[in-house]
Write an enzyme that holds these catalytic residues in place. Structure first.
Site, PDB file in Angstrom:
ATOM      1  N   ASP A 165       0.823  -1.218   0.000  1.00  0.00           N
ATOM      2  CA  ASP A 165       0.000   0.000   0.000  1.00  0.00           C
ATOM      3  C   ASP A 165       0.852   1.260   0.000  1.00  0.00           C
ATOM      4  O   ASP A 165       0.433   2.303   0.517  1.00  0.00           O
ATOM      5  CB  ASP A 165      -0.920  -0.005   1.232  1.00  0.00           C
ATOM      6  N   SER A 208       2.232   4.682  -0.759  1.00  0.00           N
ATOM      7  CA  SER A 208       1.618   5.861  -1.376  1.00  0.00           C
ATOM      8  C   SER A 208       2.411   6.204  -2.638  1.00  0.00           C
ATOM      9  O   SER A 208       3.513   5.674  -2.851  1.00  0.00           O
ATOM     10  CB  SER A 208       1.655   7.024  -0.389  1.00  0.00           C
ATOM     11  N   ARG A 232      10.916   3.841  -4.027  1.00  0.00           N
ATOM     12  CA  ARG A 232      11.327   2.436  -4.241  1.00  0.00           C
ATOM     13  C   ARG A 232      11.715   2.216  -5.703  1.00  0.00           C
ATOM     14  O   ARG A 232      12.678   1.530  -6.006  1.00  0.00           O
ATOM     15  CB  ARG A 232      10.190   1.479  -3.873  1.00  0.00           C
ATOM     16  N   LYS A 290      -6.423  -0.399   6.770  1.00  0.00           N
ATOM     17  CA  LYS A 290      -5.244  -0.058   7.572  1.00  0.00           C
ATOM     18  C   LYS A 290      -5.155   1.445   7.782  1.00  0.00           C
ATOM     19  O   LYS A 290      -5.469   2.218   6.881  1.00  0.00           O
ATOM     20  CB  LYS A 290      -3.977  -0.527   6.857  1.00  0.00           C
ATOM     21  N   GLU A 322      -2.573   0.431  13.439  1.00  0.00           N
ATOM     22  CA  GLU A 322      -1.106   0.478  13.330  1.00  0.00           C
ATOM     23  C   GLU A 322      -0.516   1.717  13.987  1.00  0.00           C
ATOM     24  O   GLU A 322      -0.405   2.768  13.364  1.00  0.00           O
ATOM     25  CB  GLU A 322      -0.675   0.430  11.850  1.00  0.00           C
ATOM     26  N   LYS A 362      -1.175  -3.883  14.393  1.00  0.00           N
ATOM     27  CA  LYS A 362       0.076  -3.902  13.615  1.00  0.00           C
ATOM     28  C   LYS A 362       1.102  -3.019  14.313  1.00  0.00           C
ATOM     29  O   LYS A 362       1.157  -1.811  14.081  1.00  0.00           O
ATOM     30  CB  LYS A 362      -0.203  -3.409  12.189  1.00  0.00           C
ATOM     31  N   SER A 402       7.682  -4.110   9.286  1.00  0.00           N
ATOM     32  CA  SER A 402       9.133  -4.363   9.308  1.00  0.00           C
ATOM     33  C   SER A 402       9.911  -3.086   9.602  1.00  0.00           C
ATOM     34  O   SER A 402      11.020  -3.159  10.158  1.00  0.00           O
ATOM     35  CB  SER A 402       9.614  -5.041   8.025  1.00  0.00           C
ATOM     36  N   GLY A 426      11.966  -0.965   8.423  1.00  0.00           N
ATOM     37  CA  GLY A 426      13.357  -0.644   8.096  1.00  0.00           C
ATOM     38  C   GLY A 426      14.335  -1.728   8.512  1.00  0.00           C
ATOM     39  O   GLY A 426      15.547  -1.601   8.296  1.00  0.00           O
ATOM     40  N   SER A 430       3.215  -8.387   8.650  1.00  0.00           N
ATOM     41  CA  SER A 430       2.485  -7.551   7.679  1.00  0.00           C
ATOM     42  C   SER A 430       3.548  -6.642   7.091  1.00  0.00           C
ATOM     43  O   SER A 430       3.556  -5.435   7.329  1.00  0.00           O
ATOM     44  CB  SER A 430       1.376  -6.754   8.370  1.00  0.00           C
ATOM     45  N   ARG A 466       8.501  -3.452   3.120  1.00  0.00           N
ATOM     46  CA  ARG A 466       9.868  -3.520   2.592  1.00  0.00           C
ATOM     47  C   ARG A 466      10.495  -4.900   2.719  1.00  0.00           C
ATOM     48  O   ARG A 466      11.179  -5.373   1.817  1.00  0.00           O
ATOM     49  CB  ARG A 466      10.751  -2.489   3.313  1.00  0.00           C
TER      50      ARG A 466
HETATM   51  P1  13P Z   1       7.171  -1.864   6.352  1.00  0.00           P
HETATM   52  O1  13P Z   1       7.121  -3.356   6.634  1.00  0.00           O
HETATM   53  O2  13P Z   1       8.031  -1.520   5.161  1.00  0.00           O
HETATM   54  O3  13P Z   1       7.436  -1.059   7.563  1.00  0.00           O
HETATM   55  O4  13P Z   1       5.711  -1.464   5.838  1.00  0.00           O
HETATM   56  C1  13P Z   1       4.633  -1.939   6.524  1.00  0.00           C
HETATM   57  C2  13P Z   1       3.583  -0.921   6.521  1.00  0.00           C
HETATM   58  O5  13P Z   1       2.484  -1.175   6.090  1.00  0.00           O
HETATM   59  C3  13P Z   1       3.887   0.400   7.099  1.00  0.00           C
HETATM   60  O6  13P Z   1       2.724   1.140   7.229  1.00  0.00           O
END
Ligand code: 13P
Length: 341
Positions: free
Chosen positions: A24, A26, A33, A137, A178, A220, A262, A264, A290, A293
Site C-alpha cells: 500500500d 503511497s 522504491r 489499515k 497500526e 500492527k 518491518s 526498516g 504484515s 519492505r
Molecule cells: P514496512 O514493513 O516496510 O514497515 O511497511 C509496513 C507498513 O504497512 C507500514 O505502514
C-alpha cells in the site's frame, strides 16, 4: 455490525503459516522504491509491478493471507482486464485497503505528526467494501527523539486510530490498527520498549472508550528494537523476548492477531525476529508479519522494471513469503536462506 464475521476475517488474516503483504505504498513512497531500481513511477509500471506480485501463485496461495492495497491499486485492472482485487481473491487471499491520508504536522508539537483521513471516511469505506475490501489499515507515526514523543502526540494519534477502527467495524471492515513507533533514532531498545508501552496502552484505552470490539481487529505494531543509529544493537533473542513481554503486558487476549510491520529492518532480520518470538510460545494471539519492505525489496530488485524478469521477481517474492510463513510457525532456519535460487 456482525462481529462473528469480523472475527472470522481477522482470524484468517493471522492464520498460522501465513501473513499480510503490505503493498500500500503511497505514490510518493513507491516512487522512492522505483527510483532505487531505476524504474519510472508511471501508473502502468506500478500496475505491472503489483500484478507480478499478485500473480505469484506459490506465495499468494500458500503464505499470504491478505494484501493491503493503495487507493490507486484497488481500482486498477490487470493487463488482461481482470480487476487486481479479483486476482487477490482468486489466489485465496483477502483484499484490504489503506485508508489513512498520511501524516500532517501536529500544531504546537514541533517535529510531531498526526494522521489525517477521518473526514468522509464512512463514505469511502462503503465504496471500498463494494469493491471487495474486507479489512483496512491506518498508520499512526510516533517518533522518538529529544523531548518527544509528547503525551499530546500519543493521545491524538490514539484517538484517531480508535475513531477509524470504530468506523471500519460499523462498515463491516476489519481495522488493522497500526501505531508505529519509528526505529530511526539513536535510542536503545529499552527506550523503544517504554515509548511503545505508552503508545499501546493509550491506543487500547481509546479503543475501549470508543467501543471498538477487540475480537474484530488486528494490531500492527513495531517490535521492541534498538534505534537504527544506536551503538548497541540488541540481539535477535533480546528483541524477541522484550517484544513478547511488552505485547503480553499491553495487548488483551481478545485481540485475534498481531501482524508486525518491518519498519526498516533487513529482510532476514525481520524474519529471524518473528521466528524467535514463536520459540517463546504458547502465545495468546496469532502472531505474524504484515511486511512491506521486508517482503518486497528482493522482488523489486529482481524485477527492475523488465518484463523478462517477471518470473525472477515472483521467485524472489515467493522465497521471502515462504521464509516469513515458516517464521510465523517458528520453523525458519537461516540455512534455508542460502538455498534460495
Ligand atoms: P514496512 O514493513 O516496510 O514497515 O511497511 C509496513 C507498513 O504497512 C507500514 O505502514
Amino acid at each position: 455490525m456482525d462481529l462473528t464475521e469480523l472475527n472470522g476475517i481477522a482470524t484468517a488474516m493471522v492464520a498460522s503459516g501465513k501473513g499480510i503483504l503490505a503493498a500500500d505504498e503511497s505514490s510518493g513512497t513507491i516512487k522512492k522504491r522505483f527510483d532505487a531500481i531505476g524504474v519510472e513511477s508511471t501508473e502502468e509500471n506500478r500496475r505491472d509491478y503489483r500484478e507480478m506480485l499478485f500473480r505469484s501463485k506459490e506465495a499468494m496461495s500458500q503464505y499470504i493471507s491478505g494484501v493491503i492495497l493503495y487507493d490507486e491499486t484497488i481500482w486498477q485492472d490487470a493487463k488482461d482486464g481482470t480487476p487486481l482485487v479479483r486476482l487477490i481473491e482468486q489466489s485465496g487471499a483477502i483484499p484490504g485497503i489503506k485508508v489513512d491520508e498520511g501524516t500532517q504536522a501536529l500544531p504546537m508539537c514541533p517535529g510531531e505528526t498526526v494522521t489525517a483521513g477521518l473526514d468522509k471516511l464512512a463514505e469511502r469505506l462503503k465504496k471500498y467494501y463494494e469493491r471487495g475490501a474486507r479489512f483496512a489499515k491506518w498508520r499512526a507515526v510516533i517518533d522518538i527523539g529529544s523531548g518527544i514523543p509528547s503525551m499530546t502526540a500519543i493521545s491524538v494519534n490514539a484517538h484517531a486510530l480508535a475513531r477509524y477502527a470504530a468506523l471500519c467495524q460499523a462498515a463491516q471492515i476489519v481495522p488493522i490498527v497500526e501505531p508505529e513507533v519509528l526505529m530511526d533514532g539513536d535510542h536503545d531498545i529499552d527506550r523503544c520498549y517504554e515509548v511503545t508501552q505508552r503508545v499501546l496502552n493509550k491506543t487500547f484505552q481509546e479503543l475501549r472508550v470508543q467501543r471498538v470490539a477487540l475480537e474484530g481487529m488486528v494490531l500492527k505494531p513495531n517490535m521492541a528494537i534498538s534505534g537504527k543509529k544506536c551503538a548497541r544493537q540488541a540481539s535477535v533473542e533480546e528483541v524477541a523476548e522484550k517484544t513478547i513481554r511488552l505485547l503480553k503486558a499491553c495487548v488483551p487476549a481478545a485481540v485475534p492477531g498481531i501482524a508486525f510491520l518491518s519498519g526498516g529492518q533487513s529482510d532476514e532480520e525481520a524474519t529471524a525476529h518473528l521466528n524467535a518470538m514463536h520459540k517463546l510460545g504458547p502465545l495468546p494471539w496469532g502472531l505474524t508479519f504484515s511486511y512491506g519492505r521486508a517482503l518486497q525489496a528482493a522482488p523489486q530488485k529482481a524485477w527492475s522494471g523488465k518484463a523478462e524478469n517477471v518470473a525472477a521477481g515472483q521467485r524472489a517474492f515467493s522465497h521471502r513469503a515462504r521464509m516469513n510463513g515458516l517464521a510465523s510457525k517458528g520453523e525458519w532456519q537461516s540455512s534455508l536462506e542460502k538455498k534460495a535460487a
